[in-house]
Design a protein around this motif. Structure first.
Motif, short mmCIF file in Angstrom:
data_model
loop_
_atom_site.label_atom_id
_atom_site.label_comp_id
_atom_site.label_asym_id
_atom_site.label_seq_id
_atom_site.Cartn_x
_atom_site.Cartn_y
_atom_site.Cartn_z
N PHE A 192 -19.02 -6.93 1.08
CA PHE A 192 -19.60 -6.78 -0.33
C PHE A 192 -18.85 -7.39 -1.44
O PHE A 192 -17.44 -7.26 -1.32
N LEU A 193 -19.54 -8.13 -2.45
CA LEU A 193 -18.78 -8.59 -3.60
C LEU A 193 -19.58 -8.15 -5.06
O LEU A 193 -20.83 -7.89 -4.80
N ARG A 194 -19.00 -7.79 -5.88
CA ARG A 194 -19.78 -7.51 -6.96
C ARG A 194 -18.98 -7.71 -8.33
O ARG A 194 -17.87 -8.24 -8.41
N GLY A 195 -19.70 -7.85 -9.72
CA GLY A 195 -18.70 -7.91 -10.56
C GLY A 195 -18.14 -9.33 -11.21
O GLY A 195 -17.00 -9.37 -10.56
N ARG A 196 -18.74 -10.03 -11.92
CA ARG A 196 -17.95 -11.34 -12.13
C ARG A 196 -16.87 -10.95 -13.00
O ARG A 196 -16.73 -10.32 -14.07
N ALA A 197 -15.50 -11.61 -12.59
CA ALA A 197 -14.25 -11.42 -13.31
C ALA A 197 -14.19 -12.76 -14.33
O ALA A 197 -13.60 -12.36 -15.47
#
Length: 186
Positions: A28-33
């Motif tokens: 999983f991925l999330r949250g633009r950095a």
């Protein structure tokens, strides 16, 4: 994770007896950095030699992370179940390094405390995919011990003591008569 930062994120795991036919796995991925736009990536599964990826067992088609950075599951399902060995360590990973240069776009990976046998691993390998098999990866990262990871197996129900360790705050172990799903998230 992403372009111009760390090109490869993964999770180590070791199957137990009866969990040797891998049907699918997810990261999983999330949250633009940083950056903007989408990010192309692929999912992979390889043996692990203790420091780096060994034999590549699976490579997915290209998938795309959403531009908003909302939580996204990347499900990887080989055409046929992958035969893996109990007691052998494996690495399931996401990488952009086999896709060439991309515009700057980085995202986080959901993580938590250690809840499965294995740990988070990563490498700042840029667009050099071969480096994943030639040089040591970094392992663990402060409290970043495990990432959200699921694996589906066909086979016997695992030993409760072995896979029970995979149950984290969001974890789930479910078993049917001939098919089991093991989920480990933190």
């Amino acid at each position: 994770f992403g372009s111009a930062n760390t090109a490869t994120y993964g999770q180590l795991f070791t199957p137990t007896a009866g969990s040797t036919s891998l049907v699918s796995f997810s990261l999983f991925l999330r949250g633009r950095a940083d950056g903007e736009g989408t990010l192309d990536l692929r999912g992979y599964l390889a043996t692990w030699d203790g420091l780096k990826a060994g034999t590549l067992l699976y490579s997915s088609d290209t998938q795309t992370m959403n531009a908003a950075g909302e939580l996204q599951q990347f499900l990887f399902t080989p055409v046929a179940p992958l035969t893996i060995s109990d007691g052998q360590q494996y690495v399931a990973f996401l990488s952009i390094s086999d896709l060439g240069a991309q515009p700057q776009s980085t995202f986080g990976m959901p993580f938590g405390a250690d809840s499965i046998p294995g740990q988070f691993v990563f490498q700042n390998n840029g667009t050099d995919f071969g480096n994943l098999f030639a040089n040591a990866w970094q392992q663990g990262f402060a409290d970043f011990d495990d990432v959200h990871f699921t694996a589906d197996f066909i086979g016997a129900v695992p030993e409760p003591a072995s896979w029970a360790l995979m149950i984290g705050g969001f974890g789930l172990v479910g078993a049917a008569m001939r098919r089991q799903r093991v989920t480990a998230t933190a």
